[in-house]
Scaffold this motif. Sequence first.
Motif, PDB file in Angstrom:
ATOM      1  N   ALA A 338       5.721 -12.747  -7.512  1.00  0.00           N
ATOM      2  CA  ALA A 338       4.628 -13.526  -6.924  1.00  0.00           C
ATOM      3  C   ALA A 338       3.956 -12.690  -5.837  1.00  0.00           C
ATOM      4  O   ALA A 338       4.594 -12.324  -4.841  1.00  0.00           O
ATOM      5  CB  ALA A 338       5.159 -14.838  -6.341  1.00  0.00           C
ATOM      6  N   LEU A 339       2.670 -12.391  -6.030  1.00  0.00           N
ATOM      7  CA  LEU A 339       1.947 -11.509  -5.124  1.00  0.00           C
ATOM      8  C   LEU A 339       0.615 -12.132  -4.706  1.00  0.00           C
ATOM      9  O   LEU A 339      -0.061 -12.783  -5.498  1.00  0.00           O
ATOM     10  CB  LEU A 339       1.651 -10.157  -5.794  1.00  0.00           C
ATOM     11  N   GLN A 340       0.242 -11.894  -3.450  1.00  0.00           N
ATOM     12  CA  GLN A 340      -1.102 -12.187  -2.952  1.00  0.00           C
ATOM     13  C   GLN A 340      -1.857 -10.862  -2.910  1.00  0.00           C
ATOM     14  O   GLN A 340      -1.531  -9.976  -2.121  1.00  0.00           O
ATOM     15  CB  GLN A 340      -1.038 -12.820  -1.560  1.00  0.00           C
ATOM     16  N   ILE A 341      -2.851 -10.710  -3.778  1.00  0.00           N
ATOM     17  CA  ILE A 341      -3.492  -9.421  -4.026  1.00  0.00           C
ATOM     18  C   ILE A 341      -4.866  -9.382  -3.389  1.00  0.00           C
ATOM     19  O   ILE A 341      -5.667 -10.309  -3.532  1.00  0.00           O
ATOM     20  CB  ILE A 341      -3.594  -9.152  -5.540  1.00  0.00           C
ATOM     21  N   SER A 342      -5.144  -8.289  -2.683  1.00  0.00           N
ATOM     22  CA  SER A 342      -6.453  -8.055  -2.075  1.00  0.00           C
ATOM     23  C   SER A 342      -6.933  -6.674  -2.484  1.00  0.00           C
ATOM     24  O   SER A 342      -6.154  -5.708  -2.454  1.00  0.00           O
ATOM     25  CB  SER A 342      -6.379  -8.146  -0.548  1.00  0.00           C
ATOM     26  N   SER A 343      -8.208  -6.570  -2.869  1.00  0.00           N
ATOM     27  CA  SER A 343      -8.778  -5.310  -3.335  1.00  0.00           C
ATOM     28  C   SER A 343     -10.012  -4.981  -2.504  1.00  0.00           C
ATOM     29  O   SER A 343     -10.872  -5.845  -2.288  1.00  0.00           O
ATOM     30  CB  SER A 343      -9.160  -5.407  -4.812  1.00  0.00           C
ATOM     31  N   TYR A 344     -10.110  -3.731  -2.072  1.00  0.00           N
ATOM     32  CA  TYR A 344     -11.199  -3.297  -1.213  1.00  0.00           C
ATOM     33  C   TYR A 344     -11.799  -2.011  -1.757  1.00  0.00           C
ATOM     34  O   TYR A 344     -11.073  -1.134  -2.244  1.00  0.00           O
ATOM     35  CB  TYR A 344     -10.703  -3.012   0.213  1.00  0.00           C
ATOM     36  N   VAL A 383      -5.927  -1.365  -3.530  1.00  0.00           N
ATOM     37  CA  VAL A 383      -5.400  -2.644  -3.994  1.00  0.00           C
ATOM     38  C   VAL A 383      -4.060  -2.862  -3.307  1.00  0.00           C
ATOM     39  O   VAL A 383      -3.124  -2.072  -3.503  1.00  0.00           O
ATOM     40  CB  VAL A 383      -5.242  -2.676  -5.523  1.00  0.00           C
ATOM     41  N   SER A 384      -3.966  -3.881  -2.483  1.00  0.00           N
ATOM     42  CA  SER A 384      -2.721  -4.171  -1.772  1.00  0.00           C
ATOM     43  C   SER A 384      -2.234  -5.558  -2.160  1.00  0.00           C
ATOM     44  O   SER A 384      -3.019  -6.419  -2.547  1.00  0.00           O
ATOM     45  CB  SER A 384      -2.920  -4.082  -0.258  1.00  0.00           C
ATOM     46  N   ALA A 385      -0.936  -5.758  -2.052  1.00  0.00           N
ATOM     47  CA  ALA A 385      -0.340  -7.030  -2.445  1.00  0.00           C
ATOM     48  C   ALA A 385       0.776  -7.378  -1.473  1.00  0.00           C
ATOM     49  O   ALA A 385       1.650  -6.556  -1.202  1.00  0.00           O
ATOM     50  CB  ALA A 385       0.198  -6.964  -3.865  1.00  0.00           C
ATOM     51  N   LYS A 386       0.719  -8.594  -0.947  1.00  0.00           N
ATOM     52  CA  LYS A 386       1.796  -9.107  -0.106  1.00  0.00           C
ATOM     53  C   LYS A 386       2.723  -9.946  -0.971  1.00  0.00           C
ATOM     54  O   LYS A 386       2.277 -10.833  -1.693  1.00  0.00           O
ATOM     55  CB  LYS A 386       1.236  -9.959   1.034  1.00  0.00           C
ATOM     56  N   VAL A 387       4.008  -9.644  -0.918  1.00  0.00           N
ATOM     57  CA  VAL A 387       4.992 -10.403  -1.665  1.00  0.00           C
ATOM     58  C   VAL A 387       5.102 -11.799  -1.050  1.00  0.00           C
ATOM     59  O   VAL A 387       5.341 -11.942   0.158  1.00  0.00           O
ATOM     60  CB  VAL A 387       6.356  -9.700  -1.662  1.00  0.00           C
ATOM     61  N   VAL A 388       4.886 -12.819  -1.849  1.00  0.00           N
ATOM     62  CA  VAL A 388       4.911 -14.191  -1.358  1.00  0.00           C
ATOM     63  C   VAL A 388       6.288 -14.515  -0.777  1.00  0.00           C
ATOM     64  O   VAL A 388       7.320 -14.233  -1.405  1.00  0.00           O
ATOM     65  CB  VAL A 388       4.553 -15.186  -2.488  1.00  0.00           C
TER      66      VAL A 388
END
Length: 473
Positions: A338-344, A383-388
């Motif tokens: 489960a990831l919260q993904i942000s792309s810049y 592309v970064s992702a925070k583990v929920v």
Amino acid sequence: MNKRQWICAASALSMLGSGNVFAHGYIKQPEARGYLCKLGENSQCGAVQWEPQSVEGYSGFPQNGPADGQIASAGLAQFSPLNEQTVSRWAKRPITAGPTNFTWRFTANHATRNWRYYITRPDWLANQPLNRAAFELVPFCVVDGGMQQPPQEVTHNCDVPPREGYQVILGVWEVGDTPMSFYNVMDVMFADVSTPPDPSAWQAKGMLYPSIDLQVGDQAMTRVFDASGERSDLQTRLQVETSEQGQRNQWTYLLASRINQQQSQLKAGQRGSDGAIQPVYGQNSLFARADSGIQRIEVQIDKATAPNHDLLVDGLQPSYRIRGGQLRLEFNVTAVGALQISSYVYDHDGNAKGFAATELDNNSQPLSIDVESPVPGHHQLVVSAKVVGSEQVLQKTFDMMFVADDGSASYDFTFPDGLRSYTAGTRVLQPKTGQLYQCRPFPQSGYCMQWSAASTQFEPGIGSHWQDAWIAD
């Protein structure tokens, strides 16, 4: 432009013309709610922890000014966490009725009309949002500003009315040459003067913050220090056994309760008007007996071994052509876990040029970013992702070039338009990448027409076997 923006803009122009600056300030003593966020004694405060001096709203309280339920934030959305209101949400400062000093600190002082102080009614509802009905609407203290600029710090001695237990005091600084005021609330606790002081006098030595949710298997524990070092005999440990226990306001309550059960020299909770210290769901102070020699108490969180997580990105090209002053990046992201993904998207100088975000749980999703005012040159996609449920962060960075449209490139179709007309040499624009592709000579040219939404292996630049059918142009 709305009315408030127009007034602020007009005020800004008038101040620039007169050589003045914007006003900013906060109540330093007793510490206002927002200032305690900056000091770290209040948690989960949002933006106010960086700018407690900026809680500014329209003047005219109580007839006008911030709406009910938004008084603590002065009606500003960025400071809305200040509007949360329960009996245990905020750190409280001890106070007694009678002469009391209130000190303002100004980071940009201003001509002042007055300062006013209001206090909650004896029967106010501490678990309801702050509204006008909660306050005595006649200020217990008013200080005239004389339309002069105050010094960087100013102290007012005010006669505080008698109260019991937890109360809120609202300080209002009304600026004289703008339509704005600054609103600071102070959470205070009136001592029960009928109760004699405890000779063992509990002193605050640390704070138990509801900073994050914990997972099953995680542990939270106290670390207690005196002048000689850490006291392992005074350690209290809590292991999370269910997801409900791991909720941030729940595990802090459980750990505080366990400290009070297991330790005779320590207590955790919030102090009531009678001096009793009781655990609360959320932020708890950590106390030690004054005669214990304990200097500080810390809280450590030990995370259980996390399951494997990964972030996969595909569908990117090494270069993209700008067409008609526009460029869209399209790619696929896959989450393992489960990831919260942000792309810049960033240009070579590090300026942000686009953003997209999503949340995935063991699945994939296409993302697209419309690049703002694209220019030729080197760019990066981050592309970064925070583990929920964790502080773990994954990151992937991709280099790419943006190429100018020199006008020489032409094409027959925008894929998949005219699909049945594709033959050897047909040139198509792939809108997902901004690239041109040419259909291969016979016999591979037959693959160019083999596409559907359910069968994409020969889609130019995208499909798993696109190079069997197409040549990148």
